[in-house]
Scaffold this motif. Structure first.
Motif, short mmCIF file in Angstrom:
data_model
loop_
_atom_site.label_atom_id
_atom_site.label_comp_id
_atom_site.label_asym_id
_atom_site.label_seq_id
_atom_site.Cartn_x
_atom_site.Cartn_y
_atom_site.Cartn_z
N ARG A 123 -3.70 -26.27 9.90
CA ARG A 123 -4.16 -25.52 11.07
C ARG A 123 -4.04 -26.38 12.33
O ARG A 123 -3.80 -25.85 13.43
CB ARG A 123 -5.59 -25.03 10.87
CG ARG A 123 -5.72 -24.02 9.73
CD ARG A 123 -7.06 -23.30 9.79
NE ARG A 123 -8.19 -24.18 9.52
CZ ARG A 123 -8.70 -24.44 8.32
NH1 ARG A 123 -8.14 -23.88 7.25
NH2 ARG A 123 -9.74 -25.23 8.17
N ASP A 124 -4.22 -27.68 12.19
CA ASP A 124 -4.03 -28.59 13.33
C ASP A 124 -2.60 -28.49 13.86
O ASP A 124 -2.37 -28.47 15.08
CB ASP A 124 -4.33 -30.03 12.92
CG ASP A 124 -5.81 -30.28 12.68
OD1 ASP A 124 -6.63 -29.45 13.10
OD2 ASP A 124 -6.13 -31.31 12.06
N LEU B 169 1.01 -24.01 19.30
CA LEU B 169 0.60 -23.08 20.34
C LEU B 169 0.46 -23.81 21.68
O LEU B 169 0.95 -23.34 22.71
CB LEU B 169 -0.73 -22.41 19.98
CG LEU B 169 -0.71 -21.38 18.84
CD1 LEU B 169 -2.13 -20.95 18.49
CD2 LEU B 169 0.12 -20.17 19.22
N SER B 170 -0.19 -24.94 21.64
CA SER B 170 -0.41 -25.71 22.86
C SER B 170 0.90 -26.19 23.49
O SER B 170 1.05 -26.16 24.72
CB SER B 170 -1.30 -26.92 22.55
OG SER B 170 -1.52 -27.70 23.71
N SER B 171 1.85 -26.60 22.66
CA SER B 171 3.11 -27.13 23.17
C SER B 171 3.91 -26.08 23.93
O SER B 171 4.72 -26.41 24.80
CB SER B 171 3.95 -27.70 22.02
OG SER B 171 4.42 -26.66 21.17
N ARG B 172 3.68 -24.81 23.62
CA ARG B 172 4.38 -23.72 24.30
C ARG B 172 3.53 -23.09 25.42
O ARG B 172 3.93 -22.11 26.03
CB ARG B 172 4.81 -22.66 23.30
CG ARG B 172 5.90 -23.14 22.34
CD ARG B 172 6.22 -22.07 21.32
NE ARG B 172 7.27 -22.50 20.42
CZ ARG B 172 8.57 -22.29 20.59
NH1 ARG B 172 8.97 -21.65 21.68
NH2 ARG B 172 9.46 -22.70 19.71
N GLY B 173 2.35 -23.62 25.59
CA GLY B 173 1.48 -23.10 26.64
C GLY B 173 0.80 -21.79 26.28
O GLY B 173 0.30 -21.07 27.16
N GLU C 243 -12.32 -23.68 15.14
CA GLU C 243 -11.94 -25.09 15.06
C GLU C 243 -11.28 -25.62 16.33
O GLU C 243 -11.47 -26.78 16.70
CB GLU C 243 -10.98 -25.30 13.88
CG GLU C 243 -11.64 -25.17 12.51
CD GLU C 243 -10.67 -25.44 11.39
OE1 GLU C 243 -11.14 -25.60 10.25
OE2 GLU C 243 -9.43 -25.48 11.63
N HIS C 244 -10.48 -24.76 16.98
CA HIS C 244 -9.67 -25.25 18.09
C HIS C 244 -9.96 -24.56 19.42
O HIS C 244 -9.30 -24.86 20.42
CB HIS C 244 -8.18 -25.11 17.74
CG HIS C 244 -7.78 -25.95 16.57
ND1 HIS C 244 -7.50 -27.29 16.67
CD2 HIS C 244 -7.64 -25.62 15.26
CE1 HIS C 244 -7.18 -27.76 15.47
NE2 HIS C 244 -7.27 -26.77 14.60
N GLY C 245 -10.91 -23.63 19.43
CA GLY C 245 -11.29 -22.98 20.68
C GLY C 245 -10.24 -22.06 21.26
O GLY C 245 -10.27 -21.75 22.45
N ILE C 246 -9.31 -21.63 20.42
CA ILE C 246 -8.24 -20.72 20.88
C ILE C 246 -8.79 -19.29 20.92
O ILE C 246 -9.24 -18.78 19.89
CB ILE C 246 -7.02 -20.79 19.95
CG1 ILE C 246 -6.46 -22.21 19.93
CG2 ILE C 246 -5.95 -19.79 20.38
CD1 ILE C 246 -5.42 -22.45 18.86
#
Length: 335
Positions: A95-96, A102-106, A128-131
């Protein structure tokens, strides 16, 4: 018609993602179309489609979508984004990787269309990631807590009803029983609704126990009284892969000559019904509106004709129960 909530936009997202996960269901494509177009027409600059569900999220199989890319998909079954099971997503380290992709693509938020497993994955990703995540109930089984209806259920029922109407012609011509197995490993929502709509003699579902011997005796008594002439018994597949065949063997031992017809995956495919297209389009649009209104970690569903938001925690923890009274209607109408 569905009652649509009046939500005011409070947040702005530059990019959101969409994925379809788990078993496909007719209506996923209209949902994808509505999310893409609602987002782009509401100020979101980019919409990304994640191919093959969580598996694609982990492998970075992500593509930029446009209004044009979802043209002429509303009538198509399945999902243009593809779907896959991803058991490894239960591993926090996996999941990390997904969160980093996701973050790398904004990509700042995610809309997930799928069943209970898919919505569980969305909830965990958010925790876990606040998404920010919004879930849509996409499953033919209609077994998602908090919503009266799911994307694909109506099409699956209509497909099974059409097939059984054809099977009935042979059942009537040969005065023979047919055991028709429909999908529903853990739930009998499809079997119950199909059984009522088809006027089946009996419906067998995993929620309510039955006795093989008593079932056979009941059928024999009905036929001796000239009742139960449809010749159709609808059986939910249940957790026992041999259930339908064992039931046929019991009936044969009681002097019947039953035939088996397993509808299988034809219930998943095909052009979505008008109902499912409407449902998916409204839920997809509402998902974007809830996201822009600042909501997260919820599923957008339907309750008593209104679009509602349901905490994903509740969706995961609760179990949707098949109404016993609805189930009893199938037997009541064939006495």
């Amino acid at each position: 018609m569905l009652s649509i909530p009046d939500l005011k936009p409070e947040k702005h997202y530059n990019a959101v993602g969409i994925l379809t996960s788990g078993g496909d269901s007719s209506g996923m494509n209209p949902a994808i179309r509505s999310i893409v177009r609602a987002a782009l027409n509401s100020g979101v600059k980019q919409v990304f489609g994640v191919r093959r569900g969580y598996q694609g999220l982990v492998s970075d199989d992500i593509t930029l979508m446009s209004s044009r890319s979802v043209t002429n998909i509303v009538q198509k079954g399945g999902t243009v984004l593809k779907s896959a099971r991803c058991p490894e997503f239960s591993d926090p380290s996996v999941r990390d990787v997904a969160a980093r992709n996701l973050s790398s693509r904004g990509i700042e938020a995610l809309v997930v269309i799928g069943g209970d497993g898919s919505l569980t994955g969305a909830h965990i990703l958010c925790q876990e990631h606040g998404i920010p995540v919004i879930g849509l109930p996409g499953t033919i089984d209609n077994d998602i807590p908090g919503t009266d209806d799911t994307i694909g259920f109506d099409t699956a029922v209509n497909t099974a009803v059409e097939a059984i109407d054809r099977i009935r012609d042979t059942a009537r011509s040969h005065e023979r029983l047919f055991l028709v197995e429909v999908m529903g490993r853990n739930s009998g929502f499809i079997a119950t609704q199909v059984g009522i709509a088809c006027g089946a003699e009996m419906v067998v579902v995993p929620e309510y126990a039955f006795d093989f011997h008593d079932l056979c005796i009941t059928l024999a008594e009905r036929h001796s009284k000239g009742q139960g002439s449809s010749g159709i018994i609808v059986v939910a597949e249940g957790r026992d892969p041999d259930l339908t065949h064992r039931l046929a063997a019991q009936l044969k031992a009681q002097g019947q000559d039953p035939k088996i017809s397993i509808l299988g995956h034809i219930q998943r495919g095909g052009s979505p019904s008008g109902h499912d297209r409407m449902l998916a389009s409204c839920l997809g649009t509402a998902a974007v509106e809830y996201l822009l209104a600042g909501y997260s970690d919820i599923m957008v569903g339907v309750h008593k004709g209104a679009i509602v938001d349901v905490p994903l925690q509740r969706v995961i923890e609760e179990k949707k129960v098949l109404d016993r009274k609805l189930f009893d209607i199938a037997a009541l109408l064939h006495k």
